[in-house]
Design an enzyme around this catalytic site. Sequence first.
Site, PDB file in Angstrom:
ATOM      1  N   GLY A  72      -5.985  -2.400  -7.317  1.00 50.22           N
ATOM      2  CA  GLY A  72      -4.552  -2.217  -7.440  1.00 50.22           C
ATOM      3  C   GLY A  72      -3.978  -3.391  -8.523  1.00 50.22           C
ATOM      4  O   GLY A  72      -3.330  -3.092  -9.477  1.00 50.22           O
ATOM      5  N   GLN A 180       0.542   0.521  -1.604  1.00 49.35           N
ATOM      6  CA  GLN A 180       0.945   0.810  -0.262  1.00 49.35           C
ATOM      7  C   GLN A 180       1.380   2.328   0.163  1.00 49.35           C
ATOM      8  O   GLN A 180       1.230   2.694   1.358  1.00 49.35           O
ATOM      9  CB  GLN A 180       2.177  -0.031   0.231  1.00 49.35           C
ATOM     10  CG  GLN A 180       1.775  -1.545   0.009  1.00 49.35           C
ATOM     11  CD  GLN A 180       0.678  -2.017   1.344  1.00 49.35           C
ATOM     12  OE1 GLN A 180       0.494  -1.306   2.331  1.00 49.35           O
ATOM     13  NE2 GLN A 180       0.019  -2.815   0.928  1.00 49.35           N
ATOM     14  N   HIS A 202      -9.144   0.589  -0.588  1.00 46.78           N
ATOM     15  CA  HIS A 202      -9.076  -0.223   0.831  1.00 46.78           C
ATOM     16  C   HIS A 202      -7.785  -0.137   1.582  1.00 46.78           C
ATOM     17  O   HIS A 202      -7.718  -0.612   2.688  1.00 46.78           O
ATOM     18  CB  HIS A 202      -9.617  -1.553   0.583  1.00 46.78           C
ATOM     19  CG  HIS A 202      -8.773  -2.429   0.305  1.00 46.78           C
ATOM     20  ND1 HIS A 202      -8.035  -3.496   1.054  1.00 46.78           N
ATOM     21  CD2 HIS A 202      -8.132  -2.704  -1.083  1.00 46.78           C
ATOM     22  CE1 HIS A 202      -7.188  -4.399   0.262  1.00 46.78           C
ATOM     23  NE2 HIS A 202      -7.355  -3.824  -0.946  1.00 46.78           N
ATOM     24  N   CYS A 326      -2.002 -11.648  -0.077  1.00 41.67           N
ATOM     25  CA  CYS A 326      -2.046 -12.310  -1.160  1.00 41.67           C
ATOM     26  C   CYS A 326      -1.433 -13.663  -1.497  1.00 41.67           C
ATOM     27  O   CYS A 326      -1.713 -14.537  -2.233  1.00 41.67           O
ATOM     28  CB  CYS A 326      -1.629 -11.504  -2.464  1.00 41.67           C
ATOM     29  SG  CYS A 326      -2.575 -10.031  -2.455  1.00 41.67           S
TER      30      CYS A 326
END
Length: 395
Positions: A72, A180, A202, A326
């Site tokens: 992403g 998401q 993932h 992150c």
Amino acid sequence: MSKLIYLDNAATTSVKPEVFEAMKPYYLENYSNPSSVYSFAGEAKKAMEDARKVIADSLGAAATEIYFTGGGSESDNWVLKGVAEAYQSKGKHIITSKIEHHAILHTCEYLEKHGYEVTYLDVDENGLVTPEEVEKAIRPDTILISIMFANNEIGTIEPIAEIGKVAHEHGVLFHTDAVQAYAHVPINVQEMNIDMLSASGHKFHGPKGIGFLYMSNKVKIGPLIHGGSQERSRRAGTHNVPGIVGMAKAAELAHANMDQTIAKETALRDHLIERLEKEIPYCRLNGDRVKRLPNNVNFCFRFIEGESLLILLDQNGICASSGSACTSGSLDPSHVLLAIGLPHEIAHGSLRLTLSEDNTMEEMDFVADQAKKIVERLRSMSPLYDDFVKQQKEQ
């Protein structure tokens, strides 16, 4: 409860057994490079193109509009930098929101250092961007609007179709970071007026290190990586065939069972929200109560530190987070929670629980029980909480 309870599916998900089995042949048997000319490589190329069609069909797109990436963040970077370079003759103005993932925000900051102007839209107390505010921000030199499909921390689902409609009415390209949302809620790029969309394998029980960018055939931006003819000469590098096949298998499984998964996750989510709200005083549900990802629960608990809560949950076998993976090393409060109007001292007490269809109601009750005990324990050590309770009794 002795087993691990994993409630950090917004950070990453387990690879489904069917996905792992689909990938294995492309590691052990047909390990060829799909760009080679011999028939052995042709089998890998066919598997890759079949995967591309699976992804395209899930979005209502054409196979030629799907580009495989490393994930992403890479897809987000490609969109912003690619559009900035390709459309700079029209203008250098970009619109986004204050609650985007840092893959968008940090890339926007990079572009600002290179002469571009970025408008960061405010959101309401639930994290919603309004189409009206988007329209007000559009200028003659606006070249791109990028608004995430659903927020990775608080789960709020944005009015994407309406925002896309506004963008198109003004001749502006529209991108959504759907990392998401893809494979969790239905998405049709045609019906939702989406020109570009980022996703990551993932996040929906596929492998790590693989993602894709949907890019409408009408969008003309340059290559992300130079050095080869892969991905129609726009993203050089040997294809990750096992990852591509695994991601497509995960997408296929997710879309085949989406209605059932949404129903189950929503029931688990709402039960957990109800218990936490009823049983823990001075807490706040973050994000829109209705326009919300089916697997997202996000709370702030006053008078505690989120980090302490996470450590104690972990000691009880519960994997959770306070926000984006992150930024897990940061001591700063979530930029998302600050953007929806929470003060620093409340934003520091955040907890994000993101579940999957593999979780159970028994696990939700265990988590609620443990969270209640832990919050009580942490507040018992807080002089601020003691003072607050005394003030409340005096009133």
